[in-house]
Design an enzyme around this catalytic site. Structure first.
Site, PDB file in Angstrom:
ATOM      1  N   ALA A 283     -24.836 -33.777  10.567  1.00 30.64           N
ATOM      2  CA  ALA A 283     -24.354 -32.909  11.652  1.00 30.64           C
ATOM      3  C   ALA A 283     -22.869 -32.610  11.518  1.00 30.64           C
ATOM      4  O   ALA A 283     -22.410 -31.514  11.828  1.00 30.64           O
ATOM      5  CB  ALA A 283     -24.634 -33.566  12.993  1.00 30.64           C
ATOM      6  N   ASP A 329       3.534   5.267  -2.529  1.00 30.95           N
ATOM      7  CA  ASP A 329       4.000   6.520  -3.122  1.00 30.95           C
ATOM      8  C   ASP A 329       3.842   7.613  -2.074  1.00 30.95           C
ATOM      9  O   ASP A 329       3.190   7.408  -1.041  1.00 30.95           O
ATOM     10  CB  ASP A 329       3.167   6.839  -4.365  1.00 30.95           C
ATOM     11  CG  ASP A 329       3.831   7.877  -5.258  1.00 30.95           C
ATOM     12  OD1 ASP A 329       4.885   8.407  -4.869  1.00 30.95           O
ATOM     13  OD2 ASP A 329       3.278   8.155  -6.341  1.00 30.95           O
TER      14      ASP A 329
END
Length: 869
Positions: A283, A329
């Protein structure tokens, strides 16, 4: 075509003839179709992905499965068949869940890889065209440019300073200088300088070649015939999580041993304590965490792809969310990339026509289907070249007709360093001419004359200043400006000096309508966009101002200014610079390094072969879809439509990826913490509040599906209002640790309180009390998973129904819980008894109170954060 032919030992004319092709016209579409049927598609064997069976069997390698199998064997030895059924059932279920998650991720990544295509430029029926490299057949004439990946093996027909990197084939990292000469038959592969080979890379120069072999018949195809198995590299975060899971696993293993010893000391049986220790280990170990993360990353990459961004590596998907600087750019990313000629500056009408003629001949763009009407033309090339080619056509200039009359004898390709392109042509037997196109400042420096009334006059300082004023006027309007010049030559020496300046052409490229909004989103998300361009500084400034940048002269730096600064000087100024103009690839490297020194995560755009080092150096290298194959190959993100918005959308998805990983971690670890404390304190007081098989049921049935469903959680609306988190931000934040602790403590407080109250004050038997605790733990998990949907906002501020997978998972969990309590076979397996309405009322009341307290904890953190802003 016969593979044993030594193509390098034949002249290129013999090769073209043998392959029944034409060096000028190429193949016809009919010939291409026939050859494709004969030779097949130009493909190499794909890397063999793991089969579904292999993925399924891989699940049995998990330490979690080893623990469960050993536990199953032990309980079988003690003839506890009921517990054995549950444990081996858990093995099967865990395997199925792991298989589902890993197969989903594997499928997603495989689909993403299929998106990557390599294009090739070929000559067919006399026209240049761009095709998928898979379509190339032997005999095809193909053209190579810097940054291209060679699409097939080929014999070089024409070479202009061609250099190739053949490391992929020969292991040699130095570039090979190519030529067209015929070579001896016994020349080894690495020295066949008149050949190009599939998969190698063009580093410099240009060439035309004829395809001699495709697919498996190529040299690299011979090597690739042994099919490899695909193996996806683990990302840094995946490795970190795997280590984290191991550390947590080790701590939990130690705690399980303590619980086991504690149980034995307090009088519990060996078998009962062994199965409890195993159940707690199963678990509590967050075994599903690495796989859940892979699913989250793969799904994030798919969402980015839908927005036209291709993430090439899993590691990049996790880095995207941390981006703080975007160096972009201008052309095609911030602008539409749909250039048109706005102004032509020349002394006379004749000068303007000559400028357009030079722009047409010094041009990489071409029309694939010139026989069609202009509206149906498919024009390939960079936006600037396409606009200049069209302007030439509209001025009555026919590129193909000119090239028939003027034989090209030499070429210097454009480079970001030179910033110009030159081509020499033979006008007649006695006269040659050089045409040059490029940056106006460069051409003015190289020019000694200018043309006026068809006469060449001296370019005086006064005239040069007048032209510079015209240049500033054009760039101040936001136009990209290209200059044209020429020179009559009688040899190929000292070409680029004493040029005759002809004129300048200004091109307008509209701003993308959506970019202004994207820039604002970046800024409110704490990111900083900067413009890095090869354009003139005034052009870049005009575009930046149109986008809402508040730019002053001190915020602009040109490449030549950067060259003069030391690294320390630049580091002091880097925060002030918003625009870098006339940059070269080496400048991009310095910009990246300066920001990385300051601890920032930088994304940098690029498209050329010279941009490859910068794209590699950046935290996120962003290649334009229209860029070179080399740029795409080294990048992390490819913009399929060259749009700046894709970068912003990808960063948002990157943030969503990190967000969802944190949600899964919070849910899984809080579960583990809760169950360990519940068992530990219960045993300390001499009682087990829940059985081993019940713990396994909650972990695998109730929690298993919600854990997977959190991977599909939609992104939160406030993601782009958060500040970026750097590389050093821990995955487990302070808020998460507190939430995990509060969830665990509150859950255990209520469950243990309920257990001991019922034990002391009710008439319930122990199986009944354990069934209530079992149901309460399960309901608790199914409710607080909704708290994990957002770690920054309260439940009442989000849509709890936004994730349909989570709703289905919780619905399934609830039905499974009811079956576990009311269905007879499950009652036997899980040792449960039916619960009454009062029992359910208590369970729901406690779960709702706990949920309110968890949300109150979140609210305190949210309020504290808001105060600090």
């Amino acid at each position: 075509m016969a593979k044993e032919v030594a193509w390098h030992s034949l002249s290129w004319r013999e090769v073209v003839e043998k392959l029944k092709s034409d060096s000028k016209q190429g193949l016809s579409e009919k010939e291409v179709k026939e050859r494709r049927e004969k030779f097949g598609r130009n493909l190499l064997p794909e890397e063999k992905p793991f089969s579904k069976l292999r993925i399924f069997l891989e699940q049995f390698k998990s330490p979690l499965i080893y623990i469960l199998v050993i536990a199953g064997i032990v309980v079988l030895f003690f003839k506890e068949f009921t517990d054995a059924i549950v444990i081996f059932g858990a093995v099967f279920l865990n395997t199925i869940v792991g298989f589902f998650q890993e197969n989903k991720a594997s499928e997603a990544l495989r689909k993403l890889k299929k998106i990557v295509k390599i294009s090739a430029q070929v000559i067919r029926q006399g026209n240049a065209k761009i095709i998928d490299s898979e379509e190339i057949v032997p005999g095809d004439i193909f053209i190579l440019n810097p940054g291209d990946k060679v699409p097939a093996d080929g014999r070089i027909i024409e070479s202009n300073n061609l250099k190739t990197n053949e490391m992929a084939l020969t292991g040699e990292w130095l570039p090979a200088q190519k030529k067209t000469d015929t070579l001896p038959k016994k020349k080894p592969l690495a020295d066949r300088d008149n050949m190009v080979y599939m998969g190698t890379v063009i580093e410099d120069g240009k060439a035309t070649a004829v395809a001699t072999a495709t697919g498996l018949e190529t040299e690299i195809g011979n090597i690739a015939q042994m099919v490899k198995e695909a193996k996806e590299e683990k990302t840094p975060l995946q490795k970190k999580l795997a280590r984290f899971a191991k550390i947590v696993g080790g701590i939990i293993a130690l705690l399980c041993i303590i619980i086991f010893i504690e149980g034995i000391i307090t009088g519990n049986s060996f078998l009962e304590m062994f199965t409890i220790a195993v159940a707690v280990a199963v678990a509590a170990i967050p075994e599903g965490l690495p796989v859940a993360m892979t699913v989250i990353l793969a799904l994030g990459m798919q969402r980015i792809l839908k927005k036209k961004g291709l993430v090439r590596k899993l590691a990049s998907a996790e880095t995207l969310g941390s981006t703080s600087i975007i160096a972009t750019d201008k052309t095609a990313t911030l602008t539409e990339g749909k250039m048109r000629v706005a102004e032509v500056i020349a002394e006379t009408k004749t000068g303007r026509h000559l400028a357009l003629k030079i722009a047409t001949l010094c041009n990489e763009a071409f029309i694939e289907n010139p026989e069609e009407t202009m509206e149906k033309w498919v024009i390939q090339g960079r936006p600037t070249d396409k606009a200049l080619l069209l302007a030439g056509v509209q001025a009555g200039i026919n590129k193909k007709e000119l090239e028939k009359r003027m034989l090209k004898i030499a070429e210097l390709p454009f480079s970001p360093v030179n910033k110009y392109l030159g081509r020499a042509f033979a006008l007649n037997k006695k006269e040659d001419i050089l045409y040059v196109s490029g940056a106006p400042e460069k051409l003015l420096e190289m020019s000694k004359y200018f043309i006026k009334d068809r006469k060449e006059e001296a370019l005086t300082l006064q005239k040069k200043n007048e032209l510079k004023d015209s240049l500033e006027d054009l760039t101040g309007k936001g136009l990209r400006v290209v200059a044209m010049a020429y020179k009559k030559i009688d040899n190929l020496k000292d070409l680029f000096n004493d040029l005759v300046f002809v004129g300048m052409i200004g091109l307008k490229d509209p701003i993308r309508k959506e970019v202004k909004k994207a820039i604002k989103i970046c800024q409110q998300a704490g990111m900083r966009p900067i413009i890095v361009t090869g354009d003139h500084k005034l052009t870049a400034k005009a575009v930046a101002q149109e986008l809402g940048f508040k730019v002053k002269e001190k915020n602009i730096m040109q490449g030549r200014e950067l060259d003069k600064l030391s690294d320390k000087q630049f580091e002091k100024r880097v925060k002030d610079i918003q625009i870098y103009a006339r940059v070269e690839p080496k400048h991009k490297m310095r910009i990246i390094e300066a920001w990385q020194e300051k601890g920032e995560v930088i994304a940098m755009t690029g498209d050329g072969i010279n941009d490859a080092p910068a794209l590699k150096k950046a935290d996120i290298g962003v290649a334009l879809g229209s860029g070179t194959e080399v740029a795409k190959e080294v990048s992390d993100l490819v913009l399929l439509t060259d749009n700046f918005n894709i970068i912003v959308a990808a960063i948002e998805e990157g943030r969503a990826i990190i967000d969802n990983i944190r949600k899964v971690i919070t849910y899984l670890i809080s579960d583990a913490f809760t169950e360990i404390i519940l068992i530990g304190i219960g045993l300390f007081f001499g009682h087990l509040p829940i059985t081993a098989v019940q713990i396994l049921w909650v972990n695998l049935i109730e929690d298993g599906l919600p854990n997977i469903a959190l991977a599909f959680e939609p992104k939160e609306k406030d993601l782009m209002k958060q500040k970026p988190q750097g590389h050093d931000t821990p995955l487990l934040t302070r808020e998460m640790k507190t939430l995990i602790f509060i969830i665990g403590i509150l859950t255990d407080f209520f469950l243990l309180g309920l257990f001991f109250c019922l034990l002391k004050y009710s008439n319930y038997e122990i199986p009944h009390i354990r069934t209530i605790i079992f149901a309460a733990l399960a309901v608790d998990s199914l409710l607080y998973v909704f708290s994990c949907k957002s770690l920054r906002r309260n439940l009442w501020h989000i849509n709890p129904f936004s994730n349909k997978f989570l709703l289905y998972a919780c619905g399934f969990g609830l039905i499974a819980l009811l079956l576990a309590i009311y269905l007879s076979p499950f009652q036997t397996l899980l040792k449960t008894v039916p619960l009454g309405l009062i029992d359910w009322a208590i369970i729901l009341a406690l779960s709702i109170i706990e949920l309110i307290l968890i949300e109150a904890t979140k609210w305190l953190f949210i309020t504290k954060k808001l105060r600090n802003i």
